[in-house]
Design an enzyme around this catalytic site. Structure first.
Site, short mmCIF file in Angstrom:
data_model
loop_
_atom_site.label_atom_id
_atom_site.label_comp_id
_atom_site.label_asym_id
_atom_site.label_seq_id
_atom_site.Cartn_x
_atom_site.Cartn_y
_atom_site.Cartn_z
N ASN A 79 9.99 -2.06 3.12
CA ASN A 79 9.04 -1.07 2.62
C ASN A 79 9.49 0.28 3.16
O ASN A 79 9.36 0.55 4.35
CB ASN A 79 7.63 -1.42 3.09
CG ASN A 79 6.61 -0.30 2.94
OD1 ASN A 79 5.60 -0.31 3.62
ND2 ASN A 79 6.85 0.65 2.06
N VAL A 88 5.78 -5.38 -3.98
CA VAL A 88 5.88 -4.61 -5.23
C VAL A 88 6.76 -3.41 -4.92
O VAL A 88 6.67 -2.81 -3.85
CB VAL A 88 4.51 -4.19 -5.77
CG1 VAL A 88 3.74 -5.40 -6.28
CG2 VAL A 88 3.67 -3.46 -4.71
N MET A 131 9.60 3.82 -2.37
CA MET A 131 8.62 3.20 -1.50
C MET A 131 8.22 1.86 -2.08
O MET A 131 8.55 1.53 -3.22
CB MET A 131 7.39 4.11 -1.39
CG MET A 131 6.87 4.27 0.00
SD MET A 131 8.16 4.62 1.17
CE MET A 131 7.47 3.89 2.61
N CYS A 132 7.48 1.08 -1.34
CA CYS A 132 7.02 -0.24 -1.77
C CYS A 132 5.74 -0.57 -1.02
O CYS A 132 5.29 0.17 -0.16
CB CYS A 132 8.07 -1.33 -1.48
SG CYS A 132 9.71 -1.02 -2.14
N ARG A 133 5.17 -1.69 -1.35
CA ARG A 133 4.10 -2.31 -0.58
C ARG A 133 4.50 -3.77 -0.41
O ARG A 133 5.02 -4.39 -1.34
CB ARG A 133 2.76 -2.23 -1.31
CG ARG A 133 2.26 -0.85 -1.68
CD ARG A 133 1.57 -0.11 -0.52
NE ARG A 133 2.53 0.59 0.30
CZ ARG A 133 2.20 1.33 1.37
NH1 ARG A 133 0.93 1.41 1.74
NH2 ARG A 133 3.12 1.95 2.07
#
Length: 272
Positions: free
Chosen positions: A115, A88, A1-3
């Site tokens: 994302n 991120v 996952m990411c943001r």
């Protein structure tokens, strides 16, 4: 996952946009509040911004957690831009761990981020990448699901397809090929922002002459404070967002047609 996030509006320093806001992207690397998959985003980060002289976007990417980069605070307080895309990273298992896998990916004026995750991505995306040539595949920047999704988006952009349909088609086809996939895609050329919500959270906020699109809400600065503009609004699941600094449009993602059968690899190899 990411943001991830994208911003268009009056020039801000990267520090004002990414580091200083409570609950902002910097904090989301270790304490995301609305992330449903994974707990931290410590597998790297990247920032892309458009210089005010109109030249193509610059990038700063690292494979370390964003809080571990001692150079970032000085960079962030001195670089200003009116168009930024940043992310991120929480890596999908089995993907590259170096900075080549950190968004944003870039071509010309385009910056791209993903994302989400595609489980078993080397198998799940096989049918989709059949439309690419061997030359395309050999030029992939990184061995990861996000890089392959970027190749598919880039292939459509190079063919002259508008950005909105290009992103929507890749997100919808990814969901068709792998129902467990999460394909929140984010694309900007410094003048507009295109994003999909397909499997994870996505929000946007507007102010006069500015728009902010992000994986989760936070307390932004610049044109959005102390009470400027509208509050955060959630993008519905399975939607496409098109935004400029003046307007936002949200439409449902189309249903994806079945991928075409891939031709034999020998037919896709470049000839001498």
């Amino acid at each position: 996952m990411c943001r991830h996030l994208a911003y268009l509006g009056p020039p801000l320093s990267l520090r004002e946009l990414l580091i200083d806001p409570p609950g902002g992207l910097y904090t989301q690397s270790w304490a995301p509040r609305r992330q449903r998959y994974g707990t931290v985003n410590a597998d790297g980060f990247g920032i892309g911004w458009y210089p005010q002289d109109g030249t193509p976007p610059a990038r700063y990417r690292r494979a370390v957690p964003v809080w571990a980069d001692g150079n970032l605070p000085d960079l962030a307080r001195t670089v200003r831009s009116g168009a930024v895309l940043a992310a991120v990273r929480s890596a999908t298992p089995g993907t590259t761990q170096d900075e080549s896998a950190a968004a944003p990916y870039r071509e010309g004026r385009w910056l791209f981020s993903h994302n989400g995750a595609v489980p078993d991505w080397t198998r799940a995306l096989t049918e989709l990448v059949g439309e690419l040539t061997a030359e395309d595949l050999l030029a992939v920047e990184s061995r990861c699901d996000s890089a392959l999704l970027w190749l598919l988006v880039r292939h459509r952009l190079r063919a002259g397809r508008p950005a909105g349909p290009a992103l929507a088609d890749v997100a919808a086809r990814t969901a068709w090929a792998c129902p467990e996939a999460r394909a929140n895609l984010l694309l900007t050329d410094g003048r507009s922002v295109i994003a999909t919500r397909c499997g994870d959270s996505l929000w946007y906020r507007t102010a006069p002459g500015a728009v902010l699109v992000a994986s989760e809400p936070f307390e932004p600065s610049g044109p959005f404070e102390p009470s400027g503009g509208d509050g955060w609004r959630e993008v519905p699941e399975h939607s496409l967002l098109r935004a400029t600094a003046e307007s936002v449009e949200i439409t449902p993602l189309p249903a994806a047609p079945a991928p075409r059968p891939a031709p034999p690899l020998s037919e896709r190899m470049p000839t001498a």
